[in-house]
Design a protein around this motif. Structure first.
Motif, short mmCIF file in Angstrom:
data_model
loop_
_atom_site.label_atom_id
_atom_site.label_comp_id
_atom_site.label_asym_id
_atom_site.label_seq_id
_atom_site.Cartn_x
_atom_site.Cartn_y
_atom_site.Cartn_z
N MET A 78 50.62 87.11 -8.82
CA MET A 78 49.57 87.10 -7.00
C MET A 78 49.84 89.37 -6.87
O MET A 78 51.20 89.70 -6.99
N LEU A 79 48.67 88.96 -6.91
CA LEU A 79 48.35 90.48 -7.14
C LEU A 79 47.64 90.95 -5.23
O LEU A 79 47.66 90.43 -4.67
N PHE A 80 48.48 92.07 -5.67
CA PHE A 80 48.79 92.86 -3.41
C PHE A 80 48.16 94.60 -4.02
O PHE A 80 48.68 95.09 -4.55
N TYR A 81 47.35 94.61 -3.38
CA TYR A 81 46.24 95.70 -3.53
C TYR A 81 47.70 97.41 -2.29
O TYR A 81 48.03 98.46 -2.71
N ILE B 94 52.27 94.57 2.42
CA ILE B 94 52.44 93.80 3.39
C ILE B 94 53.73 93.74 3.13
O ILE B 94 54.41 94.04 2.77
N LEU B 95 54.06 93.07 4.41
CA LEU B 95 55.46 93.37 4.68
C LEU B 95 55.88 91.81 3.79
O LEU B 95 55.70 90.84 4.18
N ASN B 96 57.11 92.67 2.78
CA ASN B 96 57.96 91.08 2.13
C ASN B 96 57.28 90.07 1.69
O ASN B 96 56.84 88.78 2.02
N PRO C 256 52.18 94.78 -7.74
CA PRO C 256 51.96 95.84 -6.54
C PRO C 256 51.05 96.53 -7.48
O PRO C 256 51.03 96.63 -8.23
N ASN C 257 50.16 97.41 -6.87
CA ASN C 257 50.15 98.92 -6.68
C ASN C 257 51.43 99.56 -7.45
O ASN C 257 52.19 99.85 -6.06
#
Length: 241
Positions: A161-164, A167-169, A186-187
Motif C-alpha cells: 500500500m503506497l502513501f505519498y 495520513i492518520l495512522n 510511505p514517502n
C-alpha cells in the motif's frame, strides 16, 4: 533482513524502467527491483512510470493509453543518456519477466493515477500467471481500489500500500481495508521510528521511497526499516541479513 529495491532499475546509469536499467541493477547485485506498469491503447502491459514520454523524448507527447504497442516501440527513450545508449524502447512486462531471474524480488506498481486503466489488474494477473511469477513479488499502488481488484482475482497475492502524503495512522487504515497488505510504502520524508514500530506492531513491513542519501538510509535502518526504494547503487545493492 533489509531488502532494498532498485527504483525503476539503475536509472542513473540507463534509461529508467528499461531492460538496460534492470540489467545494470543486476550487475550491481540488486536483489529487488521496482517497476511500473501501464496499458497501451491496444491493452499491452508496458513498463513505464510517466503517462507521457516527453521527459525521455521531447517529440513524444502522446499518452501511453493513446498509442498502440507498435507505435510505442517506435519511440527511443535513450536521449537523456546521449551516446551511451541508442534505440532503447519501453519494454512490455512480458519482456521484463522473461529477462529477470526468478530469484529477484519484484515490486510491480500499478500506475493507475491520473489515468484509470480499465481491467489493468486482470491483465497483470494474467501476465504473471503466464510466467508463473506469483512468488517473490509484491503488487503495489497508490490506487487502493486497484489493490482490491487484484485481491478479488487472486486473494493470496502480496499487496503493498503506497502513501505519498501523511495520513492518520496508515497502519490502521491498512488493517481496516480488508486487503492482504504485507507492506506499507510511505514517502521517506515522514517515515520515523514511531511509524515503523507501529507498522511492525500491526504486521506490516515498511519500504519507504525514494531514499538516495546514504546518511538517511542508515538512519532508517537504525529505526528498523525493512528496506527502501533507491536510485543509488550504493544503497540498492545492499541486502542485510
Amino acid at each position: 533482513m533489509t531488502l532494498n529495491f532498485a527504483h525503476r532499475g539503475s536509472l542513473t546509469e540507463a534509461p529508467e524502467n528499461t531492460l538496460p536499467a534492470f540489467q545494470q541493477a543486476l550487475v550491481h547485485g540488486a536483489k529487488a527491483i521496482e517497476l511500473d506498469v501501464q496499458l497501451t491503447k491496444d491493452n499491452y502491459l508496458v513498463v513505464c512510470h510517466d503517462h507521457k514520454l516527453s521527459r525521455f523524448n521531447p517529440s513524444a507527447n502522446q499518452r501511453i493509453i493513446d498509442v498502440t504497442l507498435e507505435e510505442l516501440k517506435q519511440i527511443d527513450v535513450s536521449a537523456p543518456f546521449g551516446d551511451n545508449f541508442s534505440a532503447v524502447t519501453i519494454p512490455t512486462l512480458d519482456e521484463v519477466l522473461e529477462d529477470c531471474p526468478n530469484d529477484i524480488f519484484l515490486n510491480i506498481e500499478i500506475k493507475n493515477i491520473p489515468v484509470i486503466y480499465n481491467k489493468i489488474e486482470e491483465r497483470l494477473i494474467h501476465c504473471l500467471s503466464e510466467h508463473n511469477r506469483f512468488n517473490n513479488i509484491v503488487i503495489s499502488s497508490f490506487d487502493h481500489v486497484a489493490l482490491k481488484n487484484i485481491q478479488t482475482v487472486v486473494p493470496s497475492v502480496p499487496l503493498g500500500m503506497l502513501f505519498y502524503y501523511r495520513i492518520l495512522n496508515p497502519w490502521e487504515y491498512a488493517k481496516q481495508s480488508g486487503l492482504n497488505i504485507t507492506s506499507i510504502h510511505p514517502n521517506h520524508v515522514y517515515t520515523d521510528q514511531h511509524f515503523i514500530e507501529q507498522c511492525h506492531a500491526n504486521g506490516y513491513q515498511v519500504y519507504p521511497f525514494t531514499v538516495n542519501k546514504k546518511e538517511r538510509y542508515h538512519e532508517l535502518v537504525s529505526y528498523g526499516v525493512d528496506g527502501v526504494f533507491s536510485n543509488n547503487p550504493e544503497i540498492f545493492s545492499q541486502t542485510k541479513a
